[in-house]
Design an enzyme around this catalytic site. Structure first.
Site, short mmCIF file in Angstrom:
data_model
loop_
_atom_site.label_atom_id
_atom_site.label_comp_id
_atom_site.label_asym_id
_atom_site.label_seq_id
_atom_site.Cartn_x
_atom_site.Cartn_y
_atom_site.Cartn_z
CB VAL A 202 -0.86 0.05 1.29
CG1 VAL A 202 -1.64 1.36 1.38
CG2 VAL A 202 -1.83 -1.14 1.35
CG HIS A 203 2.83 3.23 -2.98
ND1 HIS A 203 2.60 2.11 -3.70
CD2 HIS A 203 2.96 4.24 -3.88
CE1 HIS A 203 2.60 2.40 -5.00
NE2 HIS A 203 2.80 3.69 -5.14
NE ARG A 204 -1.13 4.03 -6.84
CZ ARG A 204 -0.18 4.39 -7.69
NH1 ARG A 204 0.20 5.64 -7.78
NH2 ARG A 204 0.38 3.50 -8.46
CG ASP B 168 -1.96 1.25 -2.91
OD1 ASP B 168 -0.79 0.84 -3.08
OD2 ASP B 168 -2.26 2.09 -2.04
#
Ligand code: UD1
Ligand code: UDP
Length: 362
Positions: A202-204, A275
């Site tokens: 997850v990094h968005r 993501d």
């Protein structure tokens, strides 16, 4: 030809490997690292592990608000371009480093090659969407991974210079997959049986910076039936600390892992949850079902092929998507055959043979 390539963020280090190798067989390449990513595990580790060329310029820009970060890159890249006077600039993907490189080159009338052109989420709230639209509109060569990407450019009035060349990340994956599967010891290290775990990233900004959305993702992972390997992007690690979130259940948070470990982890996972644009494609190429933790994706063909499902950030929806993940057979090719670097260099070489002229449009 003297080409100047600009990178700065993790996925761009993976993308330059195949293209730099191919380019340097016939041309001179100057490599610029903006410094957008700078932790060892987000930057130097990729140069070491993948034996990437050492950047000729490291601009050391670092993190910041979008305007400040992009502006600082723009000024620093302009100075390098004035000094090096390249025949062409190559930019990758959709980060702030991509946009800064493209803008700096456009203002100096240097032709721009955009690798991964024509991708759209149609969500202008994403910084990446702004970066890709603007970069495409100032580029000379638009290297699109698929026919639908080329068609999207056509709908925006961009027809000249568009080439369908496949996905450069498939070149990288093909090159390193065997080595990852034979050399990586990540599964042994984490005591995970093949097919007996999930891998998540997850990094968005839209997910990590939103307490409710990140909370939904962490809750979903904590409720899954198998261990979840969760290498944390620094943005996400920072927000989890700030929001006081601690995943429970079987979630194993890690520092970002190297590319070979990441490929090995994905290849043997029961399912990938992410993501990330790059991770969605890698899961597809590796024939592993993917649950995308967003409400839209730029890689829509993977949805139509049945190997990727959009699940947003609602825990119930994510758990249902993971449960319904069964897939059979091999995914059909969607983004070329892993020869993207060769195709791009061949197109640029043909142009260079005619004698590059600054500002010349193909
Ligand atoms: C950037 C890209 C995104 C890409 C992603 C790949 C933009 C707008 N976003 O997002 O498109 O998918 O890279 O990973 O360009 N940080 C560190 N150490 C680092 C790098 C970042 O601690 O080495 C932290 C900083 O607190 C920083 C935050 O992470 O503010 C976000 O970094 P930034 O490069 O702005 O955006 P990414 O989320 O990494
Ligand atoms: N990746 C990695 N280690 C990690 C997480 C991701 O090597 O801990 C790799 C992943 O295999 C893919 C690329 O980083 O090749 C994707 O980058 P990221 O998710 O940061 O950005 P995006 O592709 O969404 O722009």
């Amino acid at each position: 030809m003297k080409a100047l390539s600009i990178v700065g963020a993790r996925p761009q280090f993976i993308k330059i490997g195949p293209l730099s190798d191919e380019l340097r067989q016939r041309h001179q390449e100057i490599l610029v690292h903006t410094g957008q990513h700078y932790d060892h595990g987000m930057s130097a580790s990729f140069f070491e592990e993948l034996d990437l060329p050492t950047p000729d310029y490291h601009l050391g820009i670092g993190s910041g608000l979008h305007g400040a970060q992009t502006g600082a890159m723009l000024a620093a890249i302009e100075a390098v371009l004035l000094k090096e006077n390249p025949d062409a600039v190559i930019v990758y993907g959709d980060t702030n480093s991509t946009l800064a490189g493209a803008l700096a080159a456009a203002k100096l009338h240097i032709p721009i090659a955009h690798v991964e052109a024509g991708l759209r989420s149609f969500n202008r709230a994403m910084p990446e969407e702004i970066n890709r639209v603007l970069t495409d509109h100032v580029s000379t060569w638009l290297f699109a991974p698929s026919a639908p990407a080329a068609e999207r450019l056509g709908r925006e009035g961009i027809v000249g210079g568009v080439h369908i060349v496949g996905d450069i990340m498939l070149d990288a994956l093909r090159r390193h997959r065997e080595r990852a599967l034979t050399r990586s010891e990540v599964l042994e290290r984490l005591r995970l049986p093949p097919q007996g775990y999930y891998v998540a990233t997850v990094h968005r900004a839209e997910n990590a910076d939103d307490r409710q959305k990140l909370g939904g993702l962490v809750e979903a992972m904590s409720c899954l039936d198998l261990p979840v390997v969760f290498p944390l992007h620094p943005r996400t690690r920072g927000r989890m600390v700030e929001f006081g979130m601690k995943p429970g259940g079987n979630v194993r948070t890690l520092e970002p892992v190297g590319y070979l470990d990441m490929l090995a982890l994905q290849a043997q996972a029961a399912c990938v949850l992410t993501d990330s644009g790059g991770v969605q494609k890698e899961a597809y190429y590796l024939g592993v079902p993917c649950v995308t933790l967003r409400d839209e994706t730029e890689w829509v063909e993977t949805l139509a092929a049945g190997w990727n499902v959009l699940a947003g950030t609602d825990p119930a929806r994510i758990l249902a998507a993971v449960r319904g993940r069964a897939r059979e057979g091999n995914p059909p090719p969607l983004y070329g055959d892993g020869t993207t670097a060769r195709r791009i260099v061949s197109i640029l070489s043909d142009w260079a043979q005619d004698g590059p002229v600054k500002g010349k449009k193909t």
